[in-house]
Design a protein around this motif. Structure first.
Motif, PDB file in Angstrom:
ATOM      1  N   ARG A  58     -14.041  -5.136  -1.106  1.00  0.00           N
ATOM      2  CA  ARG A  58     -13.221  -4.498  -2.135  1.00  0.00           C
ATOM      3  C   ARG A  58     -13.345  -5.227  -3.478  1.00  0.00           C
ATOM      4  NH1 ARG A  58     -12.913  -0.955   1.102  1.00  0.00           N
ATOM      5  NH2 ARG A  58     -11.038   0.192   1.755  1.00  0.00           N
ATOM      6  N   TYR A  67      -6.737   7.885  -3.811  1.00  0.00           N
ATOM      7  CA  TYR A  67      -7.902   7.305  -4.476  1.00  0.00           C
ATOM      8  C   TYR A  67      -8.423   8.229  -5.579  1.00  0.00           C
ATOM      9  CZ  TYR A  67      -8.497   4.303  -0.274  1.00  0.00           C
ATOM     10  OH  TYR A  67      -8.339   3.413   0.754  1.00  0.00           O
ATOM     11  N   GLU A  84      -7.236  -1.845  -2.629  1.00  0.00           N
ATOM     12  CA  GLU A  84      -6.570  -0.551  -2.471  1.00  0.00           C
ATOM     13  C   GLU A  84      -5.787  -0.198  -3.735  1.00  0.00           C
ATOM     14  OE1 GLU A  84      -6.725   1.562   0.670  1.00  0.00           O
ATOM     15  OE2 GLU A  84      -8.490   0.326   0.295  1.00  0.00           O
ATOM     16  N   THR A 132      -5.775  -5.404  -0.037  1.00  0.00           N
ATOM     17  CA  THR A 132      -4.687  -4.644  -0.648  1.00  0.00           C
ATOM     18  C   THR A 132      -4.849  -4.566  -2.152  1.00  0.00           C
ATOM     19  OG1 THR A 132      -3.227  -5.281   1.164  1.00  0.00           O
ATOM     20  CG2 THR A 132      -2.172  -4.495  -0.835  1.00  0.00           C
ATOM     21  N   GLN A 184       0.825  -1.206   0.000  1.00  0.00           N
ATOM     22  CA  GLN A 184       0.000   0.000   0.000  1.00  0.00           C
ATOM     23  C   GLN A 184       0.863   1.260   0.000  1.00  0.00           C
ATOM     24  OE1 GLN A 184      -3.290  -0.099   2.815  1.00  0.00           O
ATOM     25  NE2 GLN A 184      -3.574  -2.288   2.460  1.00  0.00           N
TER      26      GLN A 184
END
Length: 874
Positions: free
Chosen positions: A581, A800, A510, A507, A463
């Motif tokens: 996610r 993001y 992400e 992850t 990340q």
């Protein structure tokens, strides 16, 4: 066993509750104040305030396990207490629930007890933090342990690197340990046993020593050290390079990932899998045509006005008994094995060092240069002869250029505190060194210290790569988890851990939020779905009637080293957010699967929340230092309360602490995994009980970067508490000279990049953090960072919302602070909130470019149009 009479009072109604007792008998319950009725042995109904007296027989009131517990379920709130803790001198006061519990003989009312507690002015840890000045690096260093950690020097992607250090018991340099990541170098001449190469500078072991170490420029993987003897100072420079040519990006081949994984600690290869890799391992570890080389230069300087001696001893084998003694060849300075292979090359003032041990007389101000070249494994004479001509300056300059280029390829962060600035850059490179694989593409292992990648512990490393714009490397690190994924979808790489699938998916989600790489998602879609189906099938197996109230629908499994196969909140929270996610990732390419997974995730979240609040109700309340009490929380559904309280006994001491399971792998993960909101009561109670019982200076115990109270403090706007955690954790766990982290305060793994990456993510959060459609900037920076003349700059960091550039400059000599923010992609945030804390706590008198919130010291820019300038006047 004894009988105890207690009073239980609610400040307000309505009350509709049931009392039960464990390890004792609830003999009677009666209302002594207020109106209501009691039915059965423990059911109570009251419309308004009410006070009960309860008689508990056969009570276990002594210290130790299996003490009697009173549990209240129903409305308005459910809670539990140890009956032995009920004491008139320090009543159980739970203001969040409006509940007071004391001895029956204590006739004081709720209001009277509350007033007396407030009058006493007790201060708990959270209040003490707010009363103190903001934590600083210097203050944290003064009281915390100061650890020294060996330094790892490598090239990045290549598993051949060197551990370099000295033994403080000796007090002089030094040793070099060649490593294939976790596997220590071993050779036929040592009977295939691990060895290191030791060398000596200075006169030897003495009553005191003075050695300092630092990275070049404070950030590069080039170690600088000074060993100060009384009259001669020895200045060391150590770095890793290549055997045949100076270091460059094109020259670094890296290592095959399939050869790297067997050389990582805790890997889960079967004997059959290892046998299949035998030829590849030999090729990658024994038959490379170019070795990595550890280059050491020691400049001995006479600082006196009279001649002084300097001493050197060349490299010697340690830790393994050679089959035949090593020799020394004076003509070429070789440390040589009986086989004829050369393990070290020694030079003195540019020529072969004539003896293995030497004393050199230095005139005033004179310098002697002692150099050792240590190949990762011993070389044949012909290759050693070529290596002996290595140009130190050319290789050092190339090494500098190589690492500086890596930093230039990343986003840049500048904060006005050198201790943090250097750690950000050094930390990124530390994570890069231990990310292994063949260049330029293919799977890469985001290893964590000397362990293999773990879905949970590799998460902050990957990340942070994404946060700094290294998206390709992040994608390669994620590919490793797919390459190792089982056919049934399960992801498991380390030591039997069963939680990796969820955090790996998280992850990946992400990574998608940073990149919006639809093509990548299409390629990995089958893997994502397999992983989710595995988790959902696991969940289905736990939808058993007997688990109602005890973890219905929750996964059961091991999340860390201890063999704890329970319905863990960490396991379930990270599995939930992983599925959620994936639903988000598939929204545009497989809407049907996305909707189904989103529905499954919502139901999963509901079951986790239900199980958590049921567990919280069964957990004994604890005092938090300010006269109030809050519920503790267990790490899993099977236990009533924090394990460290031993309500039902057990042996829970592990990894140097009683609270390892409660604190490090406990329910605090439910916030970062988006099951609980940071501001709900179910978060506040575990946060406060954790702070009271399981932190020192708000830093977690043993392995503090497993504690997710950091994220909760930040989300709750508790800046002082966050900074207390931030500074006290890294100053106590990190080598302050070289910025290398240990795993635990007690040591364990060196170069622990999992810990380092969470520090880096903490830094990222305090500077920029997404919050739904909003972007928050400077949420938890120290006030000192905005002193007059200071500046903070983020250049093309990833978010993001796309690339982000931001700068804030303090011009308090002109009574103003100005900021500029750019996030101008097609995903720009709806609102930008910039926290601008004045160093002296003053509030703004005027703001240009946004709306000022004095309470939170924040400027709101809405709607944000991609670029904005703000000026705050004081």
């Amino acid at each position: 066993m004894k009988t105890k009479c207690i009073a239980l009072e609610w400040q307000s109604g309505p009350v509709q509750a049931e009392l039960t007792v464990v390890h004792g008998q609830l003999q009677s319950v009666r209302i002594v104040q207020g109106k209501g009725r009691v039915s059965g042995k423990g059911r109570i109904q009251a419309k308004g305030p009410v006070r009960l007296e309860c008689r508990i027989a056969d009570a276990q009131l002594k210290a130790g396990a299996f003490a009697t517990r009173l549990t209240v379920t129903g409305k308005p709130h459910a809670f539990t207490c140890f009956v032995r803790d009920i004491n008139r001198d320090h009543p159980i006061y739970i203001p969040a629930y409006g509940v007071m519990i004391t001895e029956a003989a204590d006739r004081r009312s709720y209001t009277e007890i509350e007033a007396e507690i407030r009058e006493l002015g007790f201060v708990g840890k959270s209040q003490q933090i707010e009363l103190e000045p903001e934590e600083t690096y210097e203050n944290a260093c003064r009281g915390n342990r100061d650890l020294m950690c060996p330094t790892w020097l490598g090239l990045g992607r290549d598993m051949r690197f060197f551990e370099v250090g000295y033994d403080p018991k000796l007090g002089y340099w030094g040793y070099v340990q060649p490593r294939y990541h976790s596997t220590l170098q071993n050779i036929p001449e040592s009977g295939d046993k691990p060895y290191s190469i030791g060398f000596v500078v200075g006169p030897g072991n003495s009553c005191r020593y003075d050695i300092t170490r630092r990275l070049e420029d404070g950030v590069l993987p080039i170690l600088r050290s000074t060993q100060r003897e009384e009259n001669v100072h020895y200045h060391l420079t150590v770095f890793c390079t290549l055997e045949n040519r100076p270091l460059s990006a094109n020259a670094v081949r890296g290592s095959e990932w399939t050869a790297c994984y067997p050389n990582t600690g805790g890997n889960m290869l079967t004997p059959e899998e290892r046998e299949k890799l035998k030829d590849l391992l030999r090729a990658e570890m024994r038959a490379r045509d170019e070795e990595t080389v550890c280059v050491i230069r020691i400049a001995a300087v006479n600082t006196e006005r009279t001649p002084q001696y300097a001493w050197f001893k060349g490299g010697s084998f340690y830790g393994a008994r050679l089959l035949k003694p090593a020799g020394y060849q004076s003509a070429n300075g070789y440390g040589i094995l009986e086989s004829g292979r050369v393990f070290a090359i020694h030079r003195l003032n540019g020529a072969p060092m004539p003896e293995e041990e030497m004393a050199v007389l230095l005139q005033p101000g004179e310098t002697a240069i002692f150099e050792i070249l240590i190949p990762h494994q011993p070389l044949p004479r012909a290759r050693a002869a070529k290596l002996s001509k290595l140009d130190f300056d050319a290789h050092l300059n190339a090494c500098r250029k190589f690492w500086r280029a890596k930093l230039s390829a990343a986003a840049s962060i500048h904060v006005p505190e050198r201790a943090i600035n250097e750690r950000i850059q050094a930390g990124l490179l530390h994570c890069d060194i231990t990310t292994l694989g063949k260049e330029p593409d293919g799977a890469a292992l985001a290893t964590i210290g000397w362990y293999s990648p773990i879905g949970s512990e590799s998460a902050p490393i990957i990340q942070f790569f994404d946060s700094m714009g290294w998206h390709h490397l992040a994608e390669r690190a994620l590919q490793f988890f797919f390459n190792r994924q089982r056919e049934d979808g399960f992801i498991q790489n380390f030591n039997g851990y069963q939680l990796e699938t969820g955090p790996a998916l998280w992850t990946m989600g992400e990574h998608f939020r940073y990149t919006r790489d639809i093509a990548w998602v299409k390629r990995i879609r089958p893997n994502l779905l397999k992983a989710c189906e595995y988790l959902l099938a696991w969940r289905e197996r736990n939808k058993k009637p007997e688990l109602r109230g005890k973890g219905y629908g929750l996964l059961d499994g091991k999340v860390a080293d201890p063999q704890d196969f329970f319905h863990s909140f960490m396991l379930n929270g990270l599995s939930y957010v992983g599925i959620q996610r994936v639903a988000e990732m598939l929204a545009n390419i497989d809407p049907q699967a996305s909707r189904r997974l989103a529905r499954e995730a919502r139901e999963f979240k509901q079951d986790i929340r239900a199980a958590f609040y049921e567990a919280l109700a069964r957990s004994p309340v604890v005092p938090i230092g300010d006269g109030t009490w809050v519920s503790s929380a267990p790490p899993w559904t099977e236990y009533p309360g924090a394990l460290a309280l031993y309500a039902e006994g057990g042996k829970w001491f592990t990894h140097g602490t009683f609270s390892g399971r409660d604190s490090l792998i406990g329910s605090l993960y439910l916030v970062i995994s988006e099951v609980l909101d940071a501001n709900e009561l179910g978060t506040e109670f575990p946060l406060k009980s954790h702070q009271a019982l399981m932190t020192v200076r708000n830093a977690g115990l043993s392995q503090p970067y497993y504690c997710r109270h950091d994220y909760i403090h930040l989300k709750r706007g508790e800046v002082k508490a966050f900074l207390k955690t931030y500074y006290n954790q890294f100053t106590a766990l990190q080598d302050r000279g070289t910025y290398t982290f240990w795993e635990h305060y007690l040591g364990a793994s060196q170069h622990k990049t999992h810990e380092e990456a969470w520090f880096l993510m903490q830094t990222r959060w305090m500077l920029w953090l997404e919050d739904g459609k909003d972007l928050r900037l400077l949420s938890a920076i120290p006030r000192a960072w905005l002193a007059d003349g200071q500046a903070i700059r983020l250049n093309r960091v990833a978010s993001y919302f796309g690339p982000l550039t931001f700068a804030v400059e303090s011009q308090l000599n002109r009574n103003r602070i100005s900021a500029h923010v750019e996030c101008d992609g097609n995903r720009k945030p709806k609102t930008v909130l910039i926290r601008v804390p004045h160093p002296e706590g003053r509030k703004a008198i005027k703001v240009e470019g946004g709306v000022y919130d004095a309470k939170h010291e924040t400027v709101r820019i809405t709607p944000f149009k991609g670029k904005a300038d703000v000026v705050i006047y004081f």
